[in-house]
Design a protein around this motif. Sequence first.
Motif, PDB file in Angstrom:
ATOM      1  N   ASN A 269       0.809  -1.220   0.000  1.00  0.00           N
ATOM      2  CA  ASN A 269       0.000   0.000   0.000  1.00  0.00           C
ATOM      3  C   ASN A 269       0.847   1.277   0.000  1.00  0.00           C
ATOM      4  N   ILE A 270       2.150   1.150  -0.280  1.00  0.00           N
ATOM      5  CA  ILE A 270       3.009   2.330  -0.304  1.00  0.00           C
ATOM      6  C   ILE A 270       3.868   2.343  -1.569  1.00  0.00           C
ATOM      7  N   TYR A 271       4.375   3.497  -1.884  1.00  0.00           N
ATOM      8  CA  TYR A 271       5.313   3.655  -2.992  1.00  0.00           C
ATOM      9  C   TYR A 271       6.682   3.987  -2.418  1.00  0.00           C
ATOM     10  N   LEU A 272       7.708   3.293  -2.947  1.00  0.00           N
ATOM     11  CA  LEU A 272       9.076   3.515  -2.511  1.00  0.00           C
ATOM     12  C   LEU A 272       9.939   3.888  -3.705  1.00  0.00           C
ATOM     13  N   PHE A 273      11.052   4.552  -3.431  1.00  0.00           N
ATOM     14  CA  PHE A 273      12.002   4.914  -4.467  1.00  0.00           C
ATOM     15  C   PHE A 273      12.876   3.709  -4.786  1.00  0.00           C
ATOM     16  N   LYS A 274      13.170   3.535  -6.064  1.00  0.00           N
ATOM     17  CA  LYS A 274      14.031   2.443  -6.488  1.00  0.00           C
ATOM     18  C   LYS A 274      14.794   2.880  -7.714  1.00  0.00           C
ATOM     19  N   PHE A 275      15.996   2.321  -7.892  1.00  0.00           N
ATOM     20  CA  PHE A 275      16.768   2.601  -9.095  1.00  0.00           C
ATOM     21  C   PHE A 275      16.094   1.962 -10.299  1.00  0.00           C
ATOM     22  N   THR A 276      16.194   2.616 -11.451  1.00  0.00           N
ATOM     23  CA  THR A 276      15.750   1.987 -12.688  1.00  0.00           C
ATOM     24  C   THR A 276      16.664   0.794 -12.954  1.00  0.00           C
ATOM     25  N   ASP A 277      16.233  -0.094 -13.812  1.00  0.00           N
ATOM     26  CA  ASP A 277      17.069  -1.253 -14.150  1.00  0.00           C
ATOM     27  C   ASP A 277      18.423  -0.814 -14.702  1.00  0.00           C
ATOM     28  N   GLN A 278      18.422   0.265 -15.508  1.00  0.00           N
ATOM     29  CA  GLN A 278      19.664   0.752 -16.098  1.00  0.00           C
ATOM     30  C   GLN A 278      20.638   1.248 -15.027  1.00  0.00           C
ATOM     31  N   LEU A 279      20.150   2.048 -14.071  1.00  0.00           N
ATOM     32  CA  LEU A 279      21.031   2.570 -13.028  1.00  0.00           C
ATOM     33  C   LEU A 279      21.487   1.446 -12.101  1.00  0.00           C
ATOM     34  N   GLN A 280      20.608   0.513 -11.796  1.00  0.00           N
ATOM     35  CA  GLN A 280      20.986  -0.622 -10.950  1.00  0.00           C
ATOM     36  C   GLN A 280      22.082  -1.444 -11.625  1.00  0.00           C
ATOM     37  N   SER A 281      21.947  -1.684 -12.920  1.00  0.00           N
ATOM     38  CA  SER A 281      22.968  -2.438 -13.664  1.00  0.00           C
ATOM     39  C   SER A 281      24.301  -1.699 -13.660  1.00  0.00           C
ATOM     40  N   ARG A 282      24.241  -0.391 -13.874  1.00  0.00           N
ATOM     41  CA  ARG A 282      25.472   0.406 -13.873  1.00  0.00           C
ATOM     42  C   ARG A 282      26.134   0.368 -12.499  1.00  0.00           C
ATOM     43  N   PHE A 283      25.339   0.485 -11.449  1.00  0.00           N
ATOM     44  CA  PHE A 283      25.865   0.436 -10.095  1.00  0.00           C
ATOM     45  C   PHE A 283      26.555  -0.908  -9.836  1.00  0.00           C
ATOM     46  N   GLU A 284      25.921  -1.988 -10.242  1.00  0.00           N
ATOM     47  CA  GLU A 284      26.501  -3.317 -10.048  1.00  0.00           C
ATOM     48  C   GLU A 284      27.799  -3.475 -10.843  1.00  0.00           C
ATOM     49  N   GLU A 285      27.825  -2.917 -12.048  1.00  0.00           N
ATOM     50  CA  GLU A 285      29.036  -2.955 -12.866  1.00  0.00           C
ATOM     51  C   GLU A 285      30.180  -2.200 -12.178  1.00  0.00           C
ATOM     52  N   LEU A 286      29.876  -1.000 -11.689  1.00  0.00           N
ATOM     53  CA  LEU A 286      30.893  -0.208 -11.003  1.00  0.00           C
ATOM     54  C   LEU A 286      31.340  -0.887  -9.707  1.00  0.00           C
ATOM     55  N   LEU A 287      30.419  -1.493  -8.995  1.00  0.00           N
ATOM     56  CA  LEU A 287      30.755  -2.194  -7.764  1.00  0.00           C
ATOM     57  C   LEU A 287      31.713  -3.352  -8.039  1.00  0.00           C
ATOM     58  N   SER A 288      31.459  -4.100  -9.099  1.00  0.00           N
ATOM     59  CA  SER A 288      32.357  -5.200  -9.474  1.00  0.00           C
ATOM     60  C   SER A 288      33.752  -4.687  -9.783  1.00  0.00           C
ATOM     61  N   LYS A 289      33.815  -3.585 -10.519  1.00  0.00           N
ATOM     62  CA  LYS A 289      35.119  -3.008 -10.852  1.00  0.00           C
ATOM     63  C   LYS A 289      35.822  -2.461  -9.610  1.00  0.00           C
ATOM     64  N   LYS A 290      35.040  -1.916  -8.683  1.00  0.00           N
ATOM     65  CA  LYS A 290      35.630  -1.383  -7.446  1.00  0.00           C
ATOM     66  C   LYS A 290      36.258  -2.504  -6.633  1.00  0.00           C
ATOM     67  N   LYS A 291      35.595  -3.649  -6.586  1.00  0.00           N
ATOM     68  CA  LYS A 291      36.110  -4.782  -5.816  1.00  0.00           C
ATOM     69  C   LYS A 291      37.469  -5.257  -6.335  1.00  0.00           C
ATOM     70  N   THR A 292      37.731  -5.015  -7.615  1.00  0.00           N
ATOM     71  CA  THR A 292      39.018  -5.429  -8.202  1.00  0.00           C
ATOM     72  C   THR A 292      39.952  -4.241  -8.393  1.00  0.00           C
ATOM     73  N   ASP A 293      39.631  -3.102  -7.770  1.00  0.00           N
ATOM     74  CA  ASP A 293      40.436  -1.878  -7.893  1.00  0.00           C
ATOM     75  C   ASP A 293      40.684  -1.506  -9.352  1.00  0.00           C
ATOM     76  N   ASP A 294      39.620  -1.580 -10.146  1.00  0.00           N
ATOM     77  CA  ASP A 294      39.748  -1.337 -11.580  1.00  0.00           C
ATOM     78  C   ASP A 294      38.925  -0.136 -12.048  1.00  0.00           C
ATOM     79  N   LEU A 295      38.572   0.778 -11.122  1.00  0.00           N
ATOM     80  CA  LEU A 295      37.778   1.958 -11.474  1.00  0.00           C
ATOM     81  C   LEU A 295      38.688   3.099 -11.936  1.00  0.00           C
ATOM     82  N   SER A 296      38.268   3.758 -13.018  1.00  0.00           N
ATOM     83  CA  SER A 296      38.950   4.991 -13.406  1.00  0.00           C
ATOM     84  C   SER A 296      38.504   6.097 -12.459  1.00  0.00           C
ATOM     85  N   LEU A 297      39.141   7.261 -12.517  1.00  0.00           N
ATOM     86  CA  LEU A 297      38.737   8.381 -11.660  1.00  0.00           C
ATOM     87  C   LEU A 297      37.295   8.796 -11.948  1.00  0.00           C
ATOM     88  N   GLU A 298      36.901   8.790 -13.211  1.00  0.00           N
ATOM     89  CA  GLU A 298      35.524   9.159 -13.575  1.00  0.00           C
ATOM     90  C   GLU A 298      34.531   8.137 -13.045  1.00  0.00           C
TER      91      GLU A 298
END
Length: 91
Positions: free
Chosen positions: A24-53
């Motif tokens: 009976n309530i509405y909650l905020f959630k990431f779109t599928d695209q943003l969630q996928s991007r977040f998961e991609e960045l998280l995977s790269k962060k775990k391997t210390d493979d993120l660029s500065l951007e």
Amino acid sequence: MTPNLMVNPSSLMTNGVEMKEFGNIYLFKFTDQLQSRFEELLSKKKTDDLSLEEEAEYRGISDLQRIFTLINAQIATKSQWCTSQLEDLNG
């Protein structure tokens, strides 16, 4: 001292956030695209493979996630309180 840069979380809200009905309530959630991007960045962060951007983008998305987690928890808690209060009045 190196400044901690991040993408402004509010810049992600236009296309990266949606409202979703849960019971009976509405909650905020990431779109599928943003969630996928977040998961991609998280995977790269775990391997210390993120660029500065990417690090800046990851920080912005993480901050937005923390904000919405807090807001959603408050919405859910308030909804449960209101529901129980109505039941007490009608019971």
